[in-house]
Design a protein around this motif. Structure first.
Motif, short mmCIF file in Angstrom:
data_model
loop_
_atom_site.label_atom_id
_atom_site.label_comp_id
_atom_site.label_asym_id
_atom_site.label_seq_id
_atom_site.Cartn_x
_atom_site.Cartn_y
_atom_site.Cartn_z
N LYS A 164 -25.66 26.04 4.46
CA LYS A 164 -26.09 25.23 3.32
C LYS A 164 -27.57 24.96 3.47
O LYS A 164 -28.17 25.20 4.51
N ARG A 165 -28.16 24.46 2.41
CA ARG A 165 -29.58 24.06 2.39
C ARG A 165 -30.52 25.25 2.62
O ARG A 165 -31.52 25.13 3.32
N VAL A 166 -30.20 26.41 2.05
CA VAL A 166 -31.10 27.55 2.07
C VAL A 166 -31.88 27.51 0.76
O VAL A 166 -31.28 27.47 -0.31
N THR A 167 -33.20 27.47 0.86
CA THR A 167 -34.01 27.41 -0.35
C THR A 167 -34.57 28.78 -0.69
O THR A 167 -34.84 29.58 0.20
N ILE A 168 -34.67 29.03 -1.98
CA ILE A 168 -35.25 30.27 -2.47
C ILE A 168 -36.67 29.94 -2.88
O ILE A 168 -36.90 29.07 -3.72
N GLN A 227 -39.97 31.80 -4.25
CA GLN A 227 -40.64 33.00 -4.74
C GLN A 227 -42.12 33.02 -4.37
O GLN A 227 -42.77 34.04 -4.52
N GLY A 228 -42.63 31.91 -3.84
CA GLY A 228 -44.02 31.88 -3.38
C GLY A 228 -44.16 32.33 -1.94
O GLY A 228 -45.27 32.43 -1.42
N SER A 229 -43.06 32.59 -1.27
CA SER A 229 -43.08 33.00 0.13
C SER A 229 -42.80 34.49 0.24
O SER A 229 -41.92 35.01 -0.44
N ALA A 230 -43.55 35.16 1.10
CA ALA A 230 -43.31 36.58 1.32
C ALA A 230 -42.44 36.82 2.55
O ALA A 230 -42.18 37.95 2.91
N ALA A 231 -41.99 35.75 3.19
CA ALA A 231 -41.23 35.87 4.43
C ALA A 231 -39.88 35.16 4.31
O ALA A 231 -39.72 34.24 3.52
N ASP A 232 -38.92 35.62 5.11
CA ASP A 232 -37.62 34.95 5.24
C ASP A 232 -37.68 34.17 6.54
O ASP A 232 -37.87 34.74 7.62
N ILE A 233 -37.55 32.85 6.44
CA ILE A 233 -37.79 31.94 7.56
C ILE A 233 -36.48 31.32 8.02
O ILE A 233 -35.64 30.93 7.22
N MET A 234 -36.34 31.18 9.34
CA MET A 234 -35.20 30.49 9.95
C MET A 234 -35.74 29.26 10.68
O MET A 234 -36.68 29.36 11.46
N TYR A 235 -35.13 28.12 10.41
CA TYR A 235 -35.54 26.87 11.06
C TYR A 235 -34.62 26.55 12.24
O TYR A 235 -33.56 27.15 12.39
N PRO A 236 -35.01 25.59 13.10
CA PRO A 236 -34.26 25.30 14.33
C PRO A 236 -32.78 25.00 14.15
O PRO A 236 -31.97 25.40 14.98
N ASP A 237 -32.39 24.30 13.07
CA ASP A 237 -30.96 23.99 12.87
C ASP A 237 -30.12 25.26 12.79
O ASP A 237 -29.06 25.35 13.40
N LEU A 238 -30.58 26.24 12.05
CA LEU A 238 -29.85 27.50 11.92
C LEU A 238 -29.87 28.27 13.24
O LEU A 238 -28.84 28.79 13.67
N PRO A 253 -36.11 20.22 6.01
CA PRO A 253 -34.82 19.77 5.49
C PRO A 253 -33.91 20.96 5.16
O PRO A 253 -32.73 20.78 4.90
N TYR A 254 -34.47 22.16 5.18
CA TYR A 254 -33.71 23.37 4.89
C TYR A 254 -33.35 24.08 6.19
O TYR A 254 -33.98 23.88 7.21
N THR A 255 -32.33 24.94 6.14
CA THR A 255 -31.98 25.73 7.31
C THR A 255 -32.70 27.07 7.30
O THR A 255 -32.93 27.67 8.35
N ALA A 256 -33.06 27.53 6.10
CA ALA A 256 -33.76 28.81 5.96
C ALA A 256 -34.50 28.84 4.63
O ALA A 256 -34.17 28.10 3.71
N ILE A 257 -35.48 29.72 4.55
CA ILE A 257 -36.18 30.02 3.29
C ILE A 257 -36.00 31.50 3.04
O ILE A 257 -36.30 32.32 3.91
N MET A 258 -35.55 31.83 1.85
CA MET A 258 -35.48 33.23 1.44
C MET A 258 -36.66 33.46 0.51
O MET A 258 -36.77 32.83 -0.53
N GLY A 259 -37.55 34.38 0.92
CA GLY A 259 -38.74 34.67 0.12
C GLY A 259 -38.50 35.84 -0.81
O GLY A 259 -37.40 36.38 -0.91
N ARG A 260 -39.57 36.23 -1.46
CA ARG A 260 -39.48 37.37 -2.40
C ARG A 260 -39.48 38.67 -1.59
O ARG A 260 -39.99 38.71 -0.48
N PRO A 261 -38.94 39.74 -2.17
CA PRO A 261 -38.91 41.02 -1.45
C PRO A 261 -40.32 41.57 -1.25
O PRO A 261 -41.21 41.27 -1.99
#
Length: 136
Positions: A56-60, A62-73, A128-136
């Protein structure tokens, strides 16, 4: 919501690994807008299956070019430092601060019936998020 991808060729030496350069597209149709107020500028926060767990708490973003994983995940997936590969490019946080990644890891991500391999950059900062999904 749907994820589309280009065809993946599998290598005999690395089964189930996506080739670099495959474009992943997280898309929405007009029926996904039903019940929302348009135009909107709210954060898009979803639940995705990452590494076999519903996250849960994965944010999308579109301003990010990277897929990020935070410490909780990272902790929830029981990953160890030796699971990471080197990633030497610093990132800029939302606050404008330089962040040095701990490394990078490829994990399966599922939305609906589609499963794709995603390279997550692991960073050790609060979110506050577990991950960020960026644009391809």
């Amino acid at each position: 919501m749907s994820v589309s991808r280009c065809p993946v060729e599998e290598s005999s030496s690395m089964p189930n690994r996506a080739k670099i350069g495959i474009l992943l597209v997280l898309g929405f149709s007009n029926k996904d807008k039903v019940g929302t107020i348009q135009p909107h500028d709210d954060a898009l926060v979803v639940t995705l299956r990452i590494g076999g767990y519903d996250e849960k708490r994965v944010t999308i973003d579109q301003g990010s070019a990277a897929d990020i994983m935070y410490p909780d995940l990272y902790r929830r997936l029981n990953l160890k430092h030796e699971n990471l590969t080197a990633y030497n490019s610093p990132l800029v946080s939302f606050e404008g601060k330089m962040v040095i990644p701990k490394g990078q890891i490829r994990l399966p991500m599922q939305t609906g019936t589609d499963v794709v391999e995603v390279d997550f950059i692991d960073i050790d900062v609060f979110s506050p998020y577990t991950a960020i999904m960026g644009r391809p």
